[in-house]
Design an enzyme around this catalytic site. Structure first.
Site, PDB file in Angstrom:
ATOM      1  N   LYS A  45       0.891  -1.201   0.083  1.00  0.00           N
ATOM      2  CA  LYS A  45      -0.065  -0.224   0.082  1.00  0.00           C
ATOM      3  C   LYS A  45       0.792   1.286   0.128  1.00  0.00           C
ATOM      4  O   LYS A  45       0.251   2.343  -0.594  1.00  0.00           O
ATOM      5  CB  LYS A  45      -0.856  -0.068   1.006  1.00  0.00           C
ATOM      6  CG  LYS A  45      -1.968  -0.926   1.252  1.00  0.00           C
ATOM      7  CD  LYS A  45      -3.212  -0.818   0.591  1.00  0.00           C
ATOM      8  CE  LYS A  45      -4.230  -1.736   0.668  1.00  0.00           C
ATOM      9  NZ  LYS A  45      -5.613  -1.520  -0.024  1.00  0.00           N
TER      10      LYS A  45
ATOM     11  N   SER B  10      -8.632  -0.319   7.162  1.00  0.00           N
ATOM     12  CA  SER B  10      -8.418  -1.461   8.407  1.00  0.00           C
ATOM     13  C   SER B  10      -6.865  -1.270   9.007  1.00  0.00           C
ATOM     14  O   SER B  10      -6.517  -1.970  10.088  1.00  0.00           O
ATOM     15  CB  SER B  10      -8.856  -2.661   7.987  1.00  0.00           C
ATOM     16  OG  SER B  10      -7.973  -3.452   6.934  1.00  0.00           O
TER      17      SER B  10
ATOM     18  N   ASN C 132      -3.575  -1.151   6.406  1.00  0.00           N
ATOM     19  CA  ASN C 132      -2.119  -1.292   5.703  1.00  0.00           C
ATOM     20  C   ASN C 132      -2.267   0.222   4.906  1.00  0.00           C
ATOM     21  O   ASN C 132      -1.268   0.783   5.034  1.00  0.00           O
ATOM     22  CB  ASN C 132      -1.950  -2.267   4.625  1.00  0.00           C
ATOM     23  CG  ASN C 132      -1.568  -3.346   5.570  1.00  0.00           C
ATOM     24  OD1 ASN C 132      -1.149  -3.442   6.755  1.00  0.00           O
ATOM     25  ND2 ASN C 132      -1.667  -4.821   5.011  1.00  0.00           N
TER      26      ASN C 132
ATOM     27  N   LYS D 168      10.682 -18.976   6.614  1.00  0.00           N
ATOM     28  CA  LYS D 168      11.163 -18.013   7.414  1.00  0.00           C
ATOM     29  C   LYS D 168      10.827 -16.551   7.410  1.00  0.00           C
ATOM     30  O   LYS D 168      11.634 -15.498   7.669  1.00  0.00           O
ATOM     31  CB  LYS D 168      12.814 -18.169   8.089  1.00  0.00           C
ATOM     32  CG  LYS D 168      13.407 -19.512   7.979  1.00  0.00           C
ATOM     33  CD  LYS D 168      12.529 -20.605   8.982  1.00  0.00           C
ATOM     34  CE  LYS D 168      13.307 -21.941   8.912  1.00  0.00           C
ATOM     35  NZ  LYS D 168      12.333 -22.750   9.480  1.00  0.00           N
TER      36      LYS D 168
END
Length: 369
Positions: free
Chosen positions: A84, A114, A116, A315
């Protein structure tokens, strides 16, 4: 925005517009890495079990045997932890070009999100010294609220639906005259998000002599998917979308099936960045089969399984919204059969956009407790 206006604007959404956006925002964004993972390639290229197909249209049939090689565009490592940042910087820079810095500084900007896009616009506004008002649902992730406030934006809370958010935006605008920068349904936002595809393709072709076979992105409001589809619209790479199915969160998939955009969505899917209906302008792009070949949906459990694999095998820390595309590749038998049939023995190289990584240790622990 009228349908006619959206159709006209969609005509101006071109690969050239994406390239121009990239030139403008390059000083303000990270060039995020493109990662591979042989382990996930192997898992995705292994047929699903017969039990996994029970209750699906493919029950009793032999599972698909696709050959998949993934290339993960890690926008979870973008500034503010999500793609974003691209659209917000592009939209604000274009607004300053159009209105002049003095007017934009005087009025400030406003949006609803909400998390980002909220953080992204807060960052862009802070960087360019513009006041920002951000409307966020009360149930937004605490870390996203804190991240938004850390950039100096004024946060105002609302209900969770887009209708409730927009009502609070209108109320603040009536008092402040702040200029709205929409979270996804906007030409300049779409162009900014589309720069993800430009970088993804360039990074892939540095190591390959062929084009990507496909790219799949999450679909919430649709800005990312519409931007990516716009960039690839004059190329051979296929573009797909992915959504959560929980509580009707797959509004885009359903809308495509019905031939009509779904205007309202009310879902509390764990993929909290994808709880909004597809925007009007974004729908013009995504509903064009020449640009987006299809949109698929996945369950909450499938999203969690994909997220677990990314965290444990790669990871890499991602939020649930980021892995819906991977979940489609792993679990959607319809998509997997398409890869098998069209890719043959060679299979497909698939670009997957990890849209964001804005989660917390506590949230991840709660998901998997």
């Amino acid at each position: 925005m009228s349908t006619a206006t959206a159709a006209e604007q969609a005509q101006s959404l071109t690969p050239a517009a994406i390239r121009a956006a990239h030139e403008l925002i390059k000083p303000y964004i990270h060039l995020t890495p493109l990662l591979t993972c042989a382990t996930l390639d192997k898992i995705a290229s292994t047929p699903q079990t017969a039990s996994a197909l029970v209750g699906t249209p493919f029950e009793g049939q032999a599972p698909a045997t696709p050959h998949l090689r993934f290339h993960f565009k890690c926008e979870n490592l973008q500034r503010i932890g999500a793609f974003k940042a691209r659209g917000a910087h592009h939209a604000l820079l274009r607004l300053i070009e159009e209105r002049g810095e003095e007017e934009v500084k005087k009025r400030g900007v406003i949006t609803h999100s909400s998390g980002n896009h909220a953080q992204a616009l807060a960052l862009a506004a802070s960087t360019l010294n513009i006041p920002a008002f951000i409307v966020m649902p009360k149930i937004s992730t605490p870390s996203k609220i804190a991240g938004t406030r850390s950039h100096g934006a004024e946060v105002v809370f609302s209900g969770s639906t887009s209708i409730e958010r927009e009502a609070v935006v209108a109320e603040i605008q009536s008092k402040t005259n702040a200029i709205l920068i929409p979270p996804y349904d906007d030409f300049n936002i779409i162009c900014g998000q589309g720069t993800t595809a430009l970088e993804l393709e360039a990074q892939y072709t540095e190591k390959s002599t062929k084009s990507l076979d496909a790219v799949i992105t999450p679909v919430g409001g649709g800005g990312l998917n519409a931007g990516v589809a716009t960039y690839f619209s004059d190329k051979t790479t296929r573009v797909f979308g992915a959504e959560p199915s929980f509580q009707g969160g797959d509004d885009c998939r359903r809308g495509l099936g019905e031939g009509k955009r779904v205007e309202k969505v009310s879902t509390l899917t764990i993929a909290d960045g994808l709880r909004t209906p597809v925007g009007v302008l974004n729908w013009e792009v995504i509903s064009d089969k020449r640009k987006v070949e299809g949109v698929f949906s996945v369950s909450e459990e499938q999203i969690k399984a994909a997220m677990k694999l990314v965290v444990e095998r790669m990871k890499v820390v991602v939020e649930p919204s980021a892995v819906v595309g991977l979940a489609v590749c792993l679990f959607d038998e319809d998509f997997r059969r398409r890869v098998q049939e069209q890719g043959g023995e060679e299979g497909w190289d698939v670009g997957i956009v990890f849209s964001g990584g804005n989660t917390t240790v506590e949230a991840i622990g709660k998901l998997f407790s």
